[in-house]
Motif scaffolding. Sequence first.
Motif, PDB file in Angstrom:
ATOM      1  N   ASN A  86       0.820  -1.208   0.000  1.00 31.78           N
ATOM      2  CA  ASN A  86       0.000   0.000   0.000  1.00 31.78           C
ATOM      3  C   ASN A  86       0.856   1.261   0.000  1.00 31.78           C
ATOM      4  OD1 ASN A  86      -2.271  -1.606   0.018  1.00 31.78           O
ATOM      5  ND2 ASN A  86      -2.632  -1.416   2.222  1.00 31.78           N
ATOM      6  N   ARG A  87       1.981   1.216   0.700  1.00 31.26           N
ATOM      7  CA  ARG A  87       2.891   2.363   0.709  1.00 31.26           C
ATOM      8  C   ARG A  87       3.484   2.605  -0.678  1.00 31.26           C
ATOM      9  NH1 ARG A  87       7.384   1.162   4.734  1.00 31.26           N
ATOM     10  NH2 ARG A  87       8.204   3.120   3.867  1.00 31.26           N
ATOM     11  N   ALA A  88       3.851   1.524  -1.358  1.00 28.82           N
ATOM     12  CA  ALA A  88       4.424   1.662  -2.700  1.00 28.82           C
ATOM     13  C   ALA A  88       3.401   2.243  -3.674  1.00 28.82           C
ATOM     14  CB  ALA A  88       4.915   0.305  -3.200  1.00 28.82           C
ATOM     15  N   LEU A  89       2.175   1.752  -3.602  1.00 29.32           N
ATOM     16  CA  LEU A  89       1.121   2.253  -4.486  1.00 29.32           C
ATOM     17  C   LEU A  89       0.808   3.720  -4.192  1.00 29.32           C
ATOM     18  CD1 LEU A  89      -1.238  -0.859  -4.381  1.00 29.32           C
ATOM     19  CD2 LEU A  89       0.015  -0.038  -6.390  1.00 29.32           C
ATOM     20  N   LYS A  90       0.752   4.073  -2.914  1.00 29.54           N
ATOM     21  CA  LYS A  90       0.478   5.461  -2.532  1.00 29.54           C
ATOM     22  C   LYS A  90       1.608   6.376  -2.985  1.00 29.54           C
ATOM     23  CE  LYS A  90      -0.664   8.359   1.472  1.00 29.54           C
ATOM     24  NZ  LYS A  90      -0.879   8.375   2.948  1.00 29.54           N
ATOM     25  N   HIS A  91       2.836   5.910  -2.842  1.00 29.04           N
ATOM     26  CA  HIS A  91       4.007   6.682  -3.260  1.00 29.04           C
ATOM     27  C   HIS A  91       3.953   7.018  -4.749  1.00 29.04           C
ATOM     28  CE1 HIS A  91       8.101   7.981  -3.848  1.00 29.04           C
ATOM     29  NE2 HIS A  91       8.450   6.882  -4.492  1.00 29.04           N
ATOM     30  N   CYS A  92       3.434   6.076  -5.542  1.00 27.44           N
ATOM     31  CA  CYS A  92       3.383   6.263  -6.996  1.00 27.44           C
ATOM     32  C   CYS A  92       2.050   6.825  -7.483  1.00 27.44           C
ATOM     33  CB  CYS A  92       3.653   4.936  -7.698  1.00 27.44           C
ATOM     34  SG  CYS A  92       5.314   4.283  -7.414  1.00 27.44           S
ATOM     35  N   GLY A  93       1.068   6.933  -6.586  1.00 27.57           N
ATOM     36  CA  GLY A  93      -0.239   7.436  -6.991  1.00 27.57           C
ATOM     37  C   GLY A  93      -0.997   6.457  -7.857  1.00 27.57           C
ATOM     38  N   LEU A  94      -0.822   5.161  -7.587  1.00 26.96           N
ATOM     39  CA  LEU A  94      -1.443   4.113  -8.396  1.00 26.96           C
ATOM     40  C   LEU A  94      -2.350   3.241  -7.536  1.00 26.96           C
ATOM     41  CD1 LEU A  94       1.729   3.132 -10.446  1.00 26.96           C
ATOM     42  CD2 LEU A  94      -0.223   4.466 -11.266  1.00 26.96           C
ATOM     43  N   SER A  95      -3.178   2.421  -8.193  1.00 28.97           N
ATOM     44  CA  SER A  95      -4.147   1.606  -7.466  1.00 28.97           C
ATOM     45  C   SER A  95      -3.828   0.120  -7.570  1.00 28.97           C
ATOM     46  CB  SER A  95      -5.561   1.852  -8.006  1.00 28.97           C
ATOM     47  OG  SER A  95      -5.700   1.299  -9.304  1.00 28.97           O
ATOM     48  N   GLU A  96      -4.271  -0.620  -6.572  1.00 32.25           N
ATOM     49  CA  GLU A  96      -4.073  -2.069  -6.551  1.00 32.25           C
ATOM     50  C   GLU A  96      -4.819  -2.750  -7.693  1.00 32.25           C
ATOM     51  OE1 GLU A  96      -4.993  -5.906  -3.637  1.00 32.25           O
ATOM     52  OE2 GLU A  96      -5.489  -3.870  -2.982  1.00 32.25           O
ATOM     53  N   ASP A  97      -5.930  -2.165  -8.123  1.00 31.94           N
ATOM     54  CA  ASP A  97      -6.700  -2.754  -9.219  1.00 31.94           C
ATOM     55  C   ASP A  97      -5.907  -2.786 -10.516  1.00 31.94           C
ATOM     56  OD1 ASP A  97      -8.855  -3.127  -7.557  1.00 31.94           O
ATOM     57  OD2 ASP A  97      -9.844  -1.252  -8.128  1.00 31.94           O
ATOM     58  N   GLU A  98      -5.012  -1.823 -10.691  1.00 34.61           N
ATOM     59  CA  GLU A  98      -4.275  -1.717 -11.950  1.00 34.61           C
ATOM     60  C   GLU A  98      -2.844  -2.241 -11.885  1.00 34.61           C
ATOM     61  OE1 GLU A  98      -5.343   1.484 -14.957  1.00 34.61           O
ATOM     62  OE2 GLU A  98      -5.273   2.614 -13.080  1.00 34.61           O
ATOM     63  N   TYR A  99      -2.288  -2.353 -10.671  1.00 35.38           N
ATOM     64  CA  TYR A  99      -0.872  -2.717 -10.562  1.00 35.38           C
ATOM     65  C   TYR A  99      -0.630  -3.819  -9.539  1.00 35.38           C
ATOM     66  CZ  TYR A  99       0.606   1.169 -13.483  1.00 35.38           C
ATOM     67  OH  TYR A  99       0.791   2.009 -14.549  1.00 35.38           O
ATOM     68  N   LEU A 100       0.286  -4.710  -9.896  1.00 34.07           N
ATOM     69  CA  LEU A 100       0.812  -5.696  -8.964  1.00 34.07           C
ATOM     70  C   LEU A 100       2.125  -5.160  -8.403  1.00 34.07           C
ATOM     71  CD1 LEU A 100       0.216  -8.962 -11.013  1.00 34.07           C
ATOM     72  CD2 LEU A 100      -0.849  -8.415  -8.825  1.00 34.07           C
ATOM     73  N   VAL A 101       2.369  -5.392  -7.128  1.00 34.17           N
ATOM     74  CA  VAL A 101       3.599  -4.934  -6.486  1.00 34.17           C
ATOM     75  C   VAL A 101       4.427  -6.152  -6.096  1.00 34.17           C
ATOM     76  CG1 VAL A 101       4.608  -3.618  -4.593  1.00 34.17           C
ATOM     77  CG2 VAL A 101       2.426  -2.884  -5.595  1.00 34.17           C
ATOM     78  N   LEU A 102       5.664  -6.205  -6.590  1.00 34.32           N
ATOM     79  CA  LEU A 102       6.582  -7.292  -6.270  1.00 34.32           C
ATOM     80  C   LEU A 102       7.744  -6.731  -5.462  1.00 34.32           C
ATOM     81  CD1 LEU A 102       6.786  -8.952  -9.818  1.00 34.32           C
ATOM     82  CD2 LEU A 102       5.042  -9.272  -8.062  1.00 34.32           C
ATOM     83  N   PHE A 103       8.157  -7.454  -4.432  1.00 39.47           N
ATOM     84  CA  PHE A 103       9.280  -7.021  -3.604  1.00 39.47           C
ATOM     85  C   PHE A 103      10.541  -7.738  -4.057  1.00 39.47           C
ATOM     86  CE2 PHE A 103       5.460  -6.725  -0.879  1.00 39.47           C
ATOM     87  CZ  PHE A 103       5.429  -5.340  -0.760  1.00 39.47           C
ATOM     88  N   MET A 104      11.572  -6.960  -4.341  1.00 36.31           N
ATOM     89  CA  MET A 104      12.804  -7.490  -4.903  1.00 36.31           C
ATOM     90  C   MET A 104      13.963  -7.352  -3.915  1.00 36.31           C
ATOM     91  SD  MET A 104      11.469  -8.351  -7.720  1.00 36.31           S
ATOM     92  CE  MET A 104      12.980  -8.996  -8.428  1.00 36.31           C
ATOM     93  N   PRO A 105      14.980  -8.224  -4.024  1.00 35.68           N
ATOM     94  CA  PRO A 105      16.138  -8.122  -3.118  1.00 35.68           C
ATOM     95  C   PRO A 105      16.903  -6.817  -3.294  1.00 35.68           C
ATOM     96  CG  PRO A 105      16.115 -10.237  -4.261  1.00 35.68           C
ATOM     97  CD  PRO A 105      15.082  -9.391  -4.912  1.00 35.68           C
ATOM     98  N   ASN A 106      16.979  -6.328  -4.542  1.00 35.79           N
ATOM     99  CA  ASN A 106      17.715  -5.100  -4.822  1.00 35.79           C
ATOM    100  C   ASN A 106      17.370  -4.604  -6.227  1.00 35.79           C
ATOM    101  OD1 ASN A 106      19.462  -6.652  -6.680  1.00 35.79           O
ATOM    102  ND2 ASN A 106      20.373  -7.463  -4.792  1.00 35.79           N
ATOM    103  N   TYR A 107      17.928  -3.467  -6.573  1.00 36.27           N
ATOM    104  CA  TYR A 107      17.667  -2.836  -7.875  1.00 36.27           C
ATOM    105  C   TYR A 107      18.112  -3.724  -9.034  1.00 36.27           C
ATOM    106  CZ  TYR A 107      18.125   0.642 -11.648  1.00 36.27           C
ATOM    107  OH  TYR A 107      18.035   1.323 -12.842  1.00 36.27           O
ATOM    108  N   LYS A 108      19.300  -4.295  -8.916  1.00 35.55           N
ATOM    109  CA  LYS A 108      19.837  -5.116 -10.000  1.00 35.55           C
ATOM    110  C   LYS A 108      18.929  -6.296 -10.305  1.00 35.55           C
ATOM    111  CE  LYS A 108      23.914  -7.751 -11.461  1.00 35.55           C
ATOM    112  NZ  LYS A 108      25.309  -8.153 -11.115  1.00 35.55           N
ATOM    113  N   GLU A 109      18.460  -6.981  -9.269  1.00 34.59           N
ATOM    114  CA  GLU A 109      17.590  -8.140  -9.479  1.00 34.59           C
ATOM    115  C   GLU A 109      16.283  -7.739 -10.156  1.00 34.59           C
ATOM    116  OE1 GLU A 109      17.730 -11.512  -9.101  1.00 34.59           O
ATOM    117  OE2 GLU A 109      19.870 -11.110  -8.936  1.00 34.59           O
TER     118      GLU A 109
END
Length: 263
Positions: A86-109
């Motif tokens: 929810n924090r990531a979506l709020k930060h980007c101004g996007l909704s859960e209905d339109e975007y999936l959020v994946l957590f990654m180990p780092n930028y490179k991955e």
Amino acid sequence: MMEETTRLILESLRINEESSSEDQKRNKYSPKSSSSVGSSSPSSINYHLYDLDRTQLENSRLLDILSKKTSFQGSFISIPEIQARNRALKHCGLSEDEYLVLFMPNYKEAMLMIGESYPFFRGNYYLTIITEDCDFIKGFAIQRESKVISAPETWLDLRIKGSQLSQNFRRKCKYTPKGLFSYPVIVNGTRYSMHWISEAHRNSWHVLLDATGLVSKEDRLALALHRPDFVLCTLDHIHHNQPSKITCLLVRRKSFDASSSSA
């Protein structure tokens, strides 16, 4: 708890990438009709936006994750994961209905996951303004013989008339989408416009927006009107009184077909 949850999620999603033939890659794209080339009418713009949806990704870790997340809605999600999403979506101004959020180990991955999954092939493009040492997608585009265009950050300056970036968006291509365009929101303190997302979409490009240079609690993005296909961002996180960052990859649901393609 957050780090342990993220680690378990990532470990459970590791799979071997499968390869596909060049002909299969090309069949994932539809040839562009001649009537749409160079047109700027509203119907033409809608045509291009429609053609950007449901693109088939390569058999890859990302495709596997998207398939699992879209086909099985009853999977367990921890409270820390929900809060971070929810924090990531709020930060980007996007909704859960339109975007999936994946957590990654780092930028490179995160970049490697995008690179291995995006359907590059001889005939489409990778246009990038990500710096050489941070662009882990370029190698995949080169390997698959996609045309790579590395551009300087000055191309993002809207004050320059006859923008070279706009000219490259309008490149002729037999396939739709034309390829992937990636650029950073901020470079050396200079924040660039979201206009480029919409212009790229109008010209049949997918867009990766790198927002990892922004501070999550201070800088907010208003992406609801632009809807990039990929967004990379970071969230500040405190674990045992030690500050750290969580790398998030946001994927627009409608942009890609989450069903696994045959090898």
